[in-house]
Design a protein around this motif. Sequence first.
Motif, PDB file in Angstrom:
ATOM      1  N   UNK A 102     151.382  71.046  55.770  1.00 31.72           N
ATOM      2  CA  UNK A 102     151.104  70.980  54.335  1.00 31.72           C
ATOM      3  C   UNK A 102     150.442  72.257  53.835  1.00 31.72           C
ATOM      4  N   UNK A 103     149.483  72.795  54.583  1.00 33.37           N
ATOM      5  CA  UNK A 103     148.772  74.000  54.167  1.00 33.37           C
ATOM      6  C   UNK A 103     148.494  74.856  55.397  1.00 33.37           C
ATOM      7  N   UNK A 104     148.707  76.170  55.276  1.00 31.66           N
ATOM      8  CA  UNK A 104     148.346  77.078  56.360  1.00 31.66           C
ATOM      9  C   UNK A 104     147.284  78.050  55.868  1.00 31.66           C
ATOM     10  N   UNK A 105     146.322  78.303  56.744  1.00 32.48           N
ATOM     11  CA  UNK A 105     145.267  79.279  56.454  1.00 32.48           C
ATOM     12  C   UNK A 105     145.376  80.414  57.465  1.00 32.48           C
ATOM     13  N   UNK A 106     144.999  80.131  58.709  1.00 32.70           N
ATOM     14  CA  UNK A 106     145.096  81.138  59.762  1.00 32.70           C
ATOM     15  C   UNK A 106     146.337  80.918  60.634  1.00 32.70           C
ATOM     16  N   UNK A 107     146.935  79.730  60.537  1.00 34.96           N
ATOM     17  CA  UNK A 107     148.098  79.403  61.354  1.00 34.96           C
ATOM     18  C   UNK A 107     147.754  78.718  62.662  1.00 34.96           C
ATOM     19  N   UNK A 108     146.465  78.465  62.911  1.00 35.54           N
ATOM     20  CA  UNK A 108     146.048  77.865  64.171  1.00 35.54           C
ATOM     21  C   UNK A 108     146.651  76.496  64.430  1.00 35.54           C
TER      22      UNK A 108
END
Length: 176
Positions: A119-125
């Motif tokens: 749904x949402x990516x920030x760093x991709x972790x």
Amino acid sequence: MQIVRELSYEEREVTLASGRKSNFYFDGKQTTLHAKGGLLVGKAFYAEVKQFDGRIDGVGGLTLGADPIATATSIAAALAGENIHAFIIRKEPKGHGTGQWLEGRKNLPKGSRVVIVEDVTTTGGSSMKAVERAREEGLEVAGIVTLVDREEGARDNIEKEGIILRSVFTRSQVVG
């Protein structure tokens, strides 16, 4: 985009999955679990999944954010006459029965080509955890699709691993 903007975007301090603090938040589930939002998400993700080369057998990712996206995308594909099965990756193995990590396994034999959805990516972790688990389960990962890329390093982190990241929207598009 209007539904994402109205239901999922909030300006307030939060702690993200990466542990970082932020003064804004995208709660993607508010959009993906909305009746019209879910329908539109399924269509949008199916359009993004079709951009990957070769056949795609399945879509899925880490529970809980990926669950409604995978289902909606699978349904959108079926309505278009294509079989792209949904799957769910548990955060820990099932505590009873088969002890499996991946739900929907019988629809996706080893070697199946899949796309990880988020749904949402920030760093991709979180996306990369899903990629690793899918690979451990014998699936071939064609790429990742996210509803919103927060534009905080996910693209660089994921693509340096040789994986394509596609986004339906970016933070800049939603917020302006």
